[in-house]
Design a protein around this motif. Sequence first.
Motif, PDB file in Angstrom:
ATOM      1  N   ARG A  43      12.785 -10.285  21.780  1.00 28.47           N
ATOM      2  CA  ARG A  43      13.935 -10.797  21.045  1.00 28.47           C
ATOM      3  C   ARG A  43      14.836  -9.626  20.659  1.00 28.47           C
ATOM      4  O   ARG A  43      14.421  -8.466  20.710  1.00 28.47           O
ATOM      5  CB  ARG A  43      13.505 -11.524  19.766  1.00 28.47           C
ATOM      6  N   THR A  87      17.697 -10.512  15.567  1.00 23.24           N
ATOM      7  CA  THR A  87      16.968 -11.771  15.391  1.00 23.24           C
ATOM      8  C   THR A  87      15.692 -11.547  14.579  1.00 23.24           C
ATOM      9  O   THR A  87      15.362 -12.339  13.685  1.00 23.24           O
ATOM     10  CB  THR A  87      16.606 -12.381  16.757  1.00 23.24           C
ATOM     11  N   THR A 134       7.505 -20.790   8.516  1.00 21.51           N
ATOM     12  CA  THR A 134       7.146 -21.178   9.877  1.00 21.51           C
ATOM     13  C   THR A 134       6.207 -20.137  10.486  1.00 21.51           C
ATOM     14  O   THR A 134       6.174 -18.972  10.060  1.00 21.51           O
ATOM     15  CB  THR A 134       8.388 -21.296  10.767  1.00 21.51           C
ATOM     16  N   LEU A 175       8.224  -8.911  20.936  1.00 21.14           N
ATOM     17  CA  LEU A 175       8.499 -10.345  20.857  1.00 21.14           C
ATOM     18  C   LEU A 175       9.538 -10.809  21.887  1.00 21.14           C
ATOM     19  O   LEU A 175       9.814 -12.008  21.976  1.00 21.14           O
ATOM     20  CB  LEU A 175       8.986 -10.707  19.452  1.00 21.14           C
ATOM     21  N   ASP A 201       6.602 -18.869  13.297  1.00 20.43           N
ATOM     22  CA  ASP A 201       7.476 -17.879  13.914  1.00 20.43           C
ATOM     23  C   ASP A 201       7.792 -16.742  12.944  1.00 20.43           C
ATOM     24  O   ASP A 201       7.817 -15.560  13.321  1.00 20.43           O
ATOM     25  CB  ASP A 201       8.766 -18.552  14.378  1.00 20.43           C
ATOM     26  N   GLN A 202       8.009 -17.072  11.683  1.00 16.98           N
ATOM     27  CA  GLN A 202       8.301 -16.042  10.682  1.00 16.98           C
ATOM     28  C   GLN A 202       7.093 -15.142  10.439  1.00 16.98           C
ATOM     29  O   GLN A 202       7.222 -13.919  10.344  1.00 16.98           O
ATOM     30  CB  GLN A 202       8.746 -16.707   9.379  1.00 16.98           C
ATOM     31  N   TRP A 203       5.922 -15.744  10.355  1.00 18.48           N
ATOM     32  CA  TRP A 203       4.714 -14.950  10.152  1.00 18.48           C
ATOM     33  C   TRP A 203       4.421 -14.080  11.366  1.00 18.48           C
ATOM     34  O   TRP A 203       3.960 -12.940  11.232  1.00 18.48           O
ATOM     35  CB  TRP A 203       3.524 -15.860   9.836  1.00 18.48           C
ATOM     36  N   SER A 204       4.687 -14.599  12.552  1.00 20.55           N
ATOM     37  CA  SER A 204       4.490 -13.808  13.774  1.00 20.55           C
ATOM     38  C   SER A 204       5.412 -12.600  13.793  1.00 20.55           C
ATOM     39  O   SER A 204       5.019 -11.502  14.216  1.00 20.55           O
ATOM     40  CB  SER A 204       4.741 -14.674  15.015  1.00 20.55           C
ATOM     41  N   ALA A 205       6.647 -12.796  13.316  1.00 12.76           N
ATOM     42  CA  ALA A 205       7.591 -11.680  13.251  1.00 12.76           C
ATOM     43  C   ALA A 205       7.108 -10.620  12.270  1.00 12.76           C
ATOM     44  O   ALA A 205       7.189  -9.409  12.539  1.00 12.76           O
ATOM     45  CB  ALA A 205       8.971 -12.188  12.846  1.00 12.76           C
ATOM     46  N   THR A 236      14.847 -13.069  10.880  1.00 16.05           N
ATOM     47  CA  THR A 236      13.635 -13.878  10.667  1.00 16.05           C
ATOM     48  C   THR A 236      12.859 -13.380   9.451  1.00 16.05           C
ATOM     49  O   THR A 236      12.371 -14.173   8.633  1.00 16.05           O
ATOM     50  CB  THR A 236      12.742 -13.842  11.919  1.00 16.05           C
ATOM     51  N   VAL A 280      -1.736 -16.271  12.056  1.00 18.57           N
ATOM     52  CA  VAL A 280      -1.341 -16.114  13.464  1.00 18.57           C
ATOM     53  C   VAL A 280      -2.579 -16.100  14.367  1.00 18.57           C
ATOM     54  O   VAL A 280      -2.577 -16.706  15.443  1.00 18.57           O
ATOM     55  CB  VAL A 280      -0.515 -14.822  13.637  1.00 18.57           C
TER      56      VAL A 280
END
Length: 322
Positions: free
Chosen positions: A32, A36, A7, A30, A9-13, A40, A77
């Motif tokens: 978070r 979390t 996802t 982030l 979201d995973q690449w952003s993390a 991720t 991203v």
Amino acid sequence: MSQPRTTLDQWSALVAVVEAGGYAQASTRLNRTQSTVTYTIKKLEDVLGVKVFELQGRKAVLTPIGEVLYRRGRALVDEASRLERASAGLARGWEPEIRLAVDIIFPTWLLLESMAAFGQEHPDTRIELVESVLGGTEDALTEGRADIAIGGVIPGGFMGDPLMQVRFVCAAAPSHPLHQAGDALTLDDLRHHRHLVVRDSGARRSRSSGWLNEKRWTVTSKATSIRAACMGLGYAWYPEESIREELESGRLVPLPLAHGGERYVMLYLILADLDTAGPGVRRLSEILRGRVAETCSPVPLHSGAATLDDSSRPTSIQETAP
């Protein structure tokens, strides 16, 4: 077409952990919890079947595979961010802000006149100007920090149109020793005197040693370089329009070179995204083209002038060596 198992979201993390310098810093970036973010990243590793980070002491560092994934993830991203910005701009209609990245060899007066004309038509549109040097213009485009760029190189993946040729002259103060050395100066004559350059603002500076003297001063401002030359502290290759007043007043005088006394660089007008460019970007581009066409006649190339390719751009005003 198969659906991706990872996802955004995973690449952003992943990007956040690398660029923020750790899981704790990434959690703040982030907004978070650290657990979390850790989960991720672990999920991303499980899906891909690879190890992205490894511990060295108390610090998580990228594995060789992680280095590759980070670069690809960063591009993913960035592209998602560009898509969101483009969608938002299309939804709004007229852009509230236009970002310009312009190489300092483009005439400043011409740039300001174009911005003023645009400002009279659209006073509520903000303009953010980055005055860049060599690779800095490319960086602004590739990193999504410019909607319009004017530079001497069109980066891969972008399209640009020729805008104008910039004539360079090699000049120094009339009191400079080079002006006392007689006519028909050679490159060897120049090497014995201080060379004034402006540092490349790009993240990755290339090397063009044929243009740089070992005896040189490197500054970060075009104005500082011109002032130093007027004080007799060195010589430099300058865009003729950048030193027009100094030439007319006699504070700077072209050096009598035996060969190559004038050079030209082609500048291109580049839009970050032709498909999604908003009306403001298109209008400002139109004004820039129009003002250049009105005020700058084409420069005829002849046997005494050199046309520079990307590997030999003038570096007396711009540095390409570290």
